[in-house]
Enzyme design. Structure first.
Site, PDB file in Angstrom:
ATOM      1  N   TYR A   1       0.755  -1.425  -0.008  1.00  0.00           N
ATOM      2  CA  TYR A   1       0.092   0.118   0.094  1.00  0.00           C
ATOM      3  C   TYR A   1       1.171   1.508   0.070  1.00  0.00           C
ATOM      4  O   TYR A   1       1.699   1.438   0.488  1.00  0.00           O
ATOM      5  CB  TYR A   1      -0.795   0.210   1.324  1.00  0.00           C
TER       6      TYR A   1
ATOM      7  N   ARG B   1       0.486   4.531   0.454  1.00  0.00           N
ATOM      8  CA  ARG B   1       0.335   5.315   1.694  1.00  0.00           C
ATOM      9  C   ARG B   1       0.523   5.449   2.661  1.00  0.00           C
ATOM     10  O   ARG B   1      -0.628   5.034   3.931  1.00  0.00           O
ATOM     11  CB  ARG B   1      -1.817   5.918   1.763  1.00  0.00           C
TER      12      ARG B   1
END
Length: 914
Positions: free
Chosen positions: A328, A330
């Site tokens: 991921y 972020r």
């Protein structure tokens, strides 16, 4: 026995496709395409609610800050499809991202779909088969604290924008906006430009000397090295860093001028100069690898090494994540899982040898304690990392380049330190025939073990030129204390101090992170917003603020001081983190922010007590006693008061003049420049009317002046008089050089090329809003340049008309093509239009924002742009405006019924549903 069916909902179609392939036939994976509902625009509220406490913000500030949500018309089909799929499902998995936005999307889905089957919250940080299966078997409840934090942030931004932006519209200009993070970012860029404006350049000289050991090779310069003058007769010689931004030299430092520096260089060149090595020091050199990527460091490094914008970086990273290549994207955590550490160490050992890996794994920790970013660092996905070479057939272009960067950084982060030694030589030089003693130094670093440098070396931001030391890393021959040296060459060099460099996207992201303003998920949108709003213009990689930005920042500083203080903005982020952790109540916090409490004045109190704002003062900057810069409706200009009894004279500024370039001297240069007046080119021999060249608001043009009307004519009669013929100059023409024959040809356009012998239709060449073209009746063909209007022959025109109208264009009318849009189910294309490139599915058109290139727009970004445009809806027709609320009333009532109950049952409802 019927097979159970499980419905999985994710945000994006690309993610749905990848996850669906891993889960198999028992699972149906659909995409919500982001949020399915949002705060309604106040103008679209039902009439009976517009006058109540909801009316101003669509947030009931008097009753617990309850928001009024509505499913947009564009998302109704998506919701209908999800409800239809849910009817056949035995379980519902909400598999949106595990951050504030993702958690809020999951909660909104739960509220709208109202499932009667078991609901499970499924989260994962990488999209691999193993990770998806683990997530499927380890579900949890919806984290209502994260939802609270997202909703608080959304309401906070609505209150901030809707209270402050109207002040900017009235006092600075229409279409402007304020936001808690974008305003702080804009202020940073403006503050840096103010520093550059106030900067005073200082001049100084230094001296570099090429030395060589005294031997037969001394004259040829073999084994020579460069040293830099540090002290002269015991006094330290000034460098760029010894001057402050006002050009004042620090005490105890001597600045050489040109004459002193050149005289010393000349004296040192004398063969009688005595130069001796007074000391040789060697120190161990160690350099550690950089931590694995967080969102902000990935954006910074991609900007430095790949020249990506923040938005482009996140778009490419999103694609890599959704297709299972990276974790991921972020996060503000630089830590790696044990699995990732093992994979990185194994790959480093395999590629670079066992000695490239330290005995113990490296552990990296971040400063953030924010629950929403509790992911590991951005790294290649899986238990074993795939090398960039192994993915040559799968990844192309920017995806391959960004994956390569992430892979190298991750592997290098678990490798051994680079080691070596740094030698520093001090030399005493005494020019012949003088008592002067010059002390010079040279340093050189020798890397004996490259360690992590075999895989990766971190980039650097631009440094101030005055702080660079050309002789800081010289290559040194073997030297000993007391050794005699010969001067090969001595050179005096002049320098000027330079102002602090403008922010780039990379350095601005770094500054925002250091200040605690914004979060990883917001940096890319911040950059886009300040460019799209016209506050900042990219010049190369540098961010140059507009004069409008100066006015906006000044108004905010003077009247909303707390809101643009970096500490205050960072504190708001920390408060949102506390809400996300369940340590702070959202209603109490919003009440304090809006109405005020012991710690804050309250936004409403500030707005209600602004007093009188002098718009002229806000939009004025004093250049000197005689000149003032005004930021007007049509752009900035200089106002010069030459005669107290006469109105001030106005002088327009060149569009490409950056704010820091508008010094007092430059202002007077513009003021004293010859005024561009209307130039009479000549007289039209056929009409006897004067032809004049002018520079207008929309560019240079020529016009044929009509005689002055008689004063006896009525106003109505004057309106009926013929208007002067005018014609814009071609882009290749110069207003100062335009001659009478050319002006007459321009005025006579359209030009008759000839007659088509078959249809007997006249063919003309002319200039239009979309460029030069040929016209034959209703049929047209584009020309490749304006000059062709005068040059194209009848034969060439007939050849163009003989070709299919859209022959060449039809094959290449789309600049880019993608899969079908998940909402309209029609192919998405990027086309070039009148106002620039735009994304279209044949139904909805969305302009690509300024600062974003066609290359940066991938399928996901195209889908988002179309979704955003649909959410805004079509521009309302003035006559139909009163009917719009009534038309939306049934849908609004449904939302209204939900709105008052959004707060109280959230936690119990979410728990019972899961």
């Amino acid at each position: 026995m019927p097979t159970s069916k499980k419905l999985v909902i994710v945000e994006s179609p690309a993610k749905a496709k990848t996850i669906g392939a891993y889960l198999g036939a028992d699972y149906e994976v659909l995409a919500s395409v982001g949020h399915i509902r949002d705060l309604i625009e106040p103008k679209n509220l039902p009439p009976e609610l517009k006058t109540g406490s909801l009316g101003k913000f669509s947030v009931d500030v008097e009753n617990g800050f309850n928001p009024y949500y509505v499913v947009s018309d564009q998302k109704k089909k998506t919701v209908a499809d999800l409800k239809r799929a849910l009817k056949d499902a035995d379980e519902l998995y909400l598999a949106t991202d595990e951050d504030r936005e993702g958690e809020a999307i999951a909660w909104h889905l739960l509220e709208v779909l109202k499932p009667k089957v078991p609901v499970k919250r499924m989260v994962f940080h990488e999209i691999t088969k193993d990770a998806i299966n683990r997530a499927k078997d380890n579900t949890r409840d919806i984290d209502t604290a994260l939802v609270d934090a997202q909703e608080t942030r959304r309401i906070l931004d609505r209150l901030y924008g809707y209270e402050v932006s109207p002040v900017l519209w009235r006092k600075v200009g229409p279409g402007l906006s304020a936001g808690r993070v974008q305003s702080a970012a804009t202020r940073l860029v403006v503050d840096r430009e103010r520093e550059r404006l106030a900067f005073v350049t200082a001049s100084y000289w230094d001296l570099t000397v090429d030395f060589a050991p005294r031997s037969s090779d001394a004259q040829t310069g073999a084994d020579s090295f460069t040293a830099k003058l540090q002290r002269l007769d015991g006094q330290r010689i000034a460098k760029g860093g010894d001057f402050d931004d006002k050009g004042v030299l620090a005490s105890g430092v001597r600045a050489l001028d040109e004459s002193a520096a050149t005289a010393l260089a000349e004296a040192l060149r004398d063969d009688a100069t005595v130069s001796t090595v007074t000391s040789v020091e060697s120190k161990p050199y160690t350099r550690r690898p950089a931590a694995p990527f967080t969102t902000s460091t990935l954006q910074q490094e991609a900007a430095r090494k790949l020249r990506f914008s923040a938005k482009q970086t996140m778009s490419v990273a999103q694609s890599l994540y959704e297709n299972g290549y990276i974790t991921y994207m972020r996060t503000d955590s630089p830590s790696l899982s044990e699995q990732a550490v093992s994979a990185a160490r194994a790959q480093a050992r395999s590629l670079y040898g066992a000695d490239s890996v330290p005995e113990k794994p490296r552990v990296y920790t971040g400063k953030s304690k924010n629950a929403q970013e509790a992911h590991e660092a951005i790294r290649p996905s899986g238990e074993q990392f795939r090398t960039p070479a192994s993915l040559e057939r799968e990844l192309r272009g920017n995806e391959a380049r960004l994956y390569d960067l992430i892979w190298k950084r991750t592997v290098a982060s678990q490798m051994a330190d680079a080691r070596g030694s740094t030698a520093t030589v001090t030399i005493e030089a005494k020019p012949a025939g003088t008592d002067t003693v010059a002390l010079l130094t040279a340093s050189g670093t020798v890397i004996t073990f490259r360690g992590f440098l075999q895989a990766y070396e971190e980039g650097k931001d631009e440094e101030r030129a005055s702080e660079k030391d050309a002789a800081a890393d010289a290559k040194l021959p073997p030297l000993t204390q007391g050794q005699s040296l010969a001067v090969v060459e001595a050179e005096a060099k002049g320098h000027e101090t330079s102002p602090p460099p403008r922010y780039t996207e990379a350095s601005l992201v770094k500054a925002l992170e250091e200040l605690g303003v914004g979060r990883p998920s917001t940096y890319a949108s911040i950059m886009s917003t300040i460019v799209d709003r016209g506050y900042v213009t990219p010049r190369g990689t540098a961010l140059v603020p507009s004069w409008i930005a100066f006015s906006v920042v000044r108004l905010l500083e003077d009247y909303f001081g707390d809101l643009v203080e970096y500490d205050f903005t960072a504190a708001m982020e920390s408060d949102l983190d506390r809400i996300a952790d369940g340590e702070q109540d959202r209603v109490d916090w919003l009440s304090g922010f809006y109405f005020g409490n012991a710690e804050h004045r309250g936004l409403r109190n500030v707005v209600d007590n602004l007093g009188e704002i002098d718009a002229k003062s806000i939009n004025s900057i004093r250049i000197d006693d005689d000149v003032t810069l005004r930021i007007g409706k049509y752009g900035p200009y200089l106002e010069v008061l030459e005669d107290p009894e006469q109105p001030p004279r106005r002088v327009n500024l060149p569009q490409d003049l950056a704010p820091d370039e508008l010094t007092a001297a430059k202002a007077h240069e513009l003021i004293d420049a010859p005024v561009q007046t209307d130039r009479v080119i000549g007289v039209n021999p056929e009409t006897g009317k004067e032809i004049v060249a002018k520079d207008g608001r929309f560019g240079p043009y020529v016009t044929e002046l009509e005689p002055e009307p008689s004063e006896e004519l009525s106003a109505a009669a004057k309106k009926k008089l013929p208007k002067p013929r005018t014609a814009s100059l071609f882009k290749t023409m110069d207003l100062a050089e335009i001659d009478l024959p050319t002006a007459l040809k321009l005025l006579d356009l359209p030009r008759v090329v000839g007659v088509d012998p078959e249809s007997e239709a006249e063919i003309s060449a002319q200039n239009g809003r979309y460029g030069p073209y040929l016209k034959k009746g209703e049929d047209t063909r584009s020309l490749t340049s304006e000059d062709q209007i005068f040059e194209v022959t009848l034969a060439e025109a007939l050849e163009l008309f003989a070709q299919p109208k859209y022959g060449a264009r039809r094959a290449s009318s789309a600049l880019k093509e993608f899969e079908n849009d998940p909402v309209s189910e029609k192919p998405i294309k990027i086309k070039d239009g009148r106002f620039g490139a735009y994304v279209t599915d044949g139904v909805t058109n969305a302009t690509i924002p300024r600062g974003e290139t066609i290359e940066e727009v991938d399928f996901e970004r195209a889908v988002q742009l179309l979704a955003d445009k649909r959410a805004k809806g079509p521009a309302p027709a003035k006559k139909a405006a009163p009917k719009k609320p009534a038309a939306k009333k049934p849908a609004a009532k449904t939302a209204a019924a939900k709105a008052p109950s959004t707060r109280a049952p959230r936690k119990t409802g979410a728990k019972s549903a899961t």
